[in-house]
Design a protein around this motif. Structure first.
Motif, PDB file in Angstrom:
ATOM      1  N   PHE A 236       0.720  -1.144  -0.039  1.00  0.00           N
ATOM      2  CA  PHE A 236       0.207  -0.155  -0.019  1.00  0.00           C
ATOM      3  C   PHE A 236       0.869   1.167   0.023  1.00  0.00           C
ATOM      4  CE2 PHE A 236      -1.869   3.400   2.135  1.00  0.00           C
ATOM      5  CZ  PHE A 236      -3.021   3.940   1.701  1.00  0.00           C
ATOM      6  N   ASP A 237       0.414   2.329  -0.806  1.00  0.00           N
ATOM      7  CA  ASP A 237       1.140   3.566  -0.850  1.00  0.00           C
ATOM      8  C   ASP A 237       0.319   4.663  -0.830  1.00  0.00           C
ATOM      9  OD1 ASP A 237       3.421   5.208  -0.383  1.00  0.00           O
ATOM     10  OD2 ASP A 237       4.139   4.899  -2.251  1.00  0.00           O
ATOM     11  N   ALA A 238       0.717   6.030  -0.757  1.00  0.00           N
ATOM     12  CA  ALA A 238      -0.031   7.023  -0.957  1.00  0.00           C
ATOM     13  C   ALA A 238       0.964   8.317  -1.079  1.00  0.00           C
ATOM     14  CB  ALA A 238      -1.210   7.476   0.146  1.00  0.00           C
ATOM     15  N   HIS A 239       0.558   9.090  -2.123  1.00  0.00           N
ATOM     16  CA  HIS A 239       1.456  10.301  -2.296  1.00  0.00           C
ATOM     17  C   HIS A 239       0.293  11.521  -2.464  1.00  0.00           C
ATOM     18  CE1 HIS A 239       5.645   8.756  -3.092  1.00  0.00           C
ATOM     19  NE2 HIS A 239       4.883   7.735  -2.926  1.00  0.00           N
ATOM     20  N   ARG A 240       0.974  12.704  -1.968  1.00  0.00           N
ATOM     21  CA  ARG A 240      -0.100  13.802  -2.147  1.00  0.00           C
ATOM     22  C   ARG A 240       0.180  14.667  -3.328  1.00  0.00           C
ATOM     23  NH1 ARG A 240      -1.038  16.949   2.082  1.00  0.00           N
ATOM     24  NH2 ARG A 240      -0.426  15.720   3.599  1.00  0.00           N
ATOM     25  N   LEU A 270       3.849   1.744  -8.575  1.00  0.00           N
ATOM     26  CA  LEU A 270       4.937   1.143  -8.724  1.00  0.00           C
ATOM     27  C   LEU A 270       5.221   1.068  -7.294  1.00  0.00           C
ATOM     28  CD1 LEU A 270       6.999   1.696 -11.857  1.00  0.00           C
ATOM     29  CD2 LEU A 270       5.236   0.084 -11.689  1.00  0.00           C
ATOM     30  N   HIS A 271       5.240   1.825  -6.490  1.00  0.00           N
ATOM     31  CA  HIS A 271       5.686   1.715  -4.975  1.00  0.00           C
ATOM     32  C   HIS A 271       4.876   0.488  -4.304  1.00  0.00           C
ATOM     33  CE1 HIS A 271       7.488   5.889  -5.128  1.00  0.00           C
ATOM     34  NE2 HIS A 271       7.928   5.197  -5.943  1.00  0.00           N
ATOM     35  N   ALA A 272       3.688   0.684  -4.472  1.00  0.00           N
ATOM     36  CA  ALA A 272       2.875  -0.481  -3.858  1.00  0.00           C
ATOM     37  C   ALA A 272       2.955  -1.873  -4.343  1.00  0.00           C
ATOM     38  CB  ALA A 272       1.250  -0.204  -4.009  1.00  0.00           C
TER      39      ALA A 272
HETATM   40 MG    MG Z   1       5.976   5.770  -2.113  1.00  0.00          MG
END
Ligand code: MG
Length: 387
Positions: A236-240, A270-272
């Protein structure tokens, strides 16, 4: 070795014979990778792991010095002996090489049987207390037929008295060396036959079904299957969002009214995905492998992270079964880019696009993605890994 031996020499040496060209395999099968480890290396390790043997002596083809050195790197084996034109000649060369410092007993093993157990080695050595030779033997479960040249059954052969011979075959060293010297003009298919020809006694001990020989690519594939287990991982990942004109998602540049904030190119999908793969192989997370404190990853394309995770999978003899990515945002619209994203993730991961899925959802205006403060992504990865 705790063994009462009324015979000359000390201890037990083993010849691991891998000098063939693998005609039925289509190449030197002993150097093929079996779930990430060469077959020959696994066979050598089996004997080194036994602990009670004096020397482990590989017998190799004259052309295989380089692949053998790579295969046996770091293993405490003796210098390899160069084999001959036939298996029998290769074994003879190995036996002659032991003559300067003769063992009491010698085991002769096919390098293409990587799963010999310590218990089987013990059974063979134990039988040599009362016989010149000992072989692991397996009962036949199929009915045996004799057929004629046209393929018609000529007879059903009683199988009660028949067994299949495996290796390691064990011998009193002096007896098998003399027998090989006397049989140089013959072409016999195993070392027990050489001793039989010389009139020696050969005992059978119980073989082991796992101690199979790799002859065809299908044999290798079946053994690989048996060594693999399936693992799943989640990421899981999140970016603002910050001011900008495009976002990177699954390696694809998608025009937008903002960009994502992040140390790298902020490709949240891609990070997730990378974290899912790292999770499946128990290798930590993306921050462990690519610390944000390291300036060399600044603005780095995130495909580096995914490619690295896949390298770790392959280094363990593993493979990616499938990767399922869900992108969570109100905007931009993912649908028009989905096929390109699937293709790009598959390219980076080195797998067929059929193993990659990219989906998108909104949160119907709720939460931080609903308020369009940023983009989140989830991924699950399934890998097969060598145990
Ligand atoms: Mg990330």
């Amino acid at each position: 070795m705790q063994h009462p031996l009324p015979i000359p020499g000390t201890g037990c040496d083993v010849l691991v014979v891998g000098a063939g060209r693998g005609a039925r395999f289509g190449g030197a099968k002993q150097y093929a990778s079996l779930a990430g480890v060469p077959v020959f290396r696994r066979s050598l390790q089996a004997f080194l792991g036994h602990g009670g043997l004096r020397k482990v002596v590989p017998v190799i083809h004259a052309d295989d010095q380089v692949p053998f050195a790579e295969t046996a790197a770091g293993l405490a084996v003796a210098a390899p002996v160069t084999g001959g034109a036939s298996r029998q000649q290769s074994v003879r060369n190995g036996l002659e090489a032991l003559a300067a410092d003769p063992p009491a007993l010698v085991l002769i093993h096919d390098a293409a049987r990587p799963f010999v157990s310590a218990a089987l080695i013990e059974r063979v050595i134990g039988a040599l207390a009362t016989a010149d030779g000992a072989i692991p033997a397996m009962a036949l479960s199929d009915t045996i037929k004799r057929v004629d040249a046209a393929g018609l059954v000529a007879a059903t052969v009683p199988r009660d008295a028949l067994v299949r011979a495996q290796t390691p075959q064990g011998f009193r060293y002096g007896a098998i060396l003399a027998a090989h010297r006397a049989a140089a003009h013959l072409d016999l298919t195993d070392d027990a036959a050489v001793l039989e020809h010389a009139g020696g006694t050969v005992m059978t001990v119980l073989g082991d079904d796992a101690n199979r020989k790799i002859t065809t690519p299908e044999d290798l594939a079946r053994m690989t299957d048996a060594l693999m287990e399936t693992r799943t991982g989640h990421g899981f990942d999140a970016h603002r969002f910050i001011a900008g004109d495009a976002v990177m998602l699954c390696g694809v540049r998608v025009p937008h009214t903002a960009r994502l904030l992040g140390h790298s190119d902020a490709d949240v999908a891609l990070h997730a995905a990378t974290d899912a793969i790292l999770g499946a192989i128990g290798a930590g997370d993306i921050g462990l492998h690519f610390p944000p404190s390291d300036p060399s990853y600044r603005h780095a394309p995130s495909e580096r992270f995914l490619a690295h995770a896949m390298q770790l999978v392959r280094a363990r003899g593993g493979e990616l079964v499938n990767l399922d990515i869900t992108i969570i945002c109100e905007r931009p619209k993912i649908g028009p880019h989905r096929a390109a994203m699937v293709a790009e993730v598959a390219r980076i991961a080195g797998v067929s696009p059929a193993r990659v899925s990219v989906k998108a959802t909104t949160t119907e205006g709720m939460g931080f993605t609903g308020r369009a403060e940023g983009i989140a992504a989830q991924a699950s990865a399934t890998v097969r890994l060598a145990v």
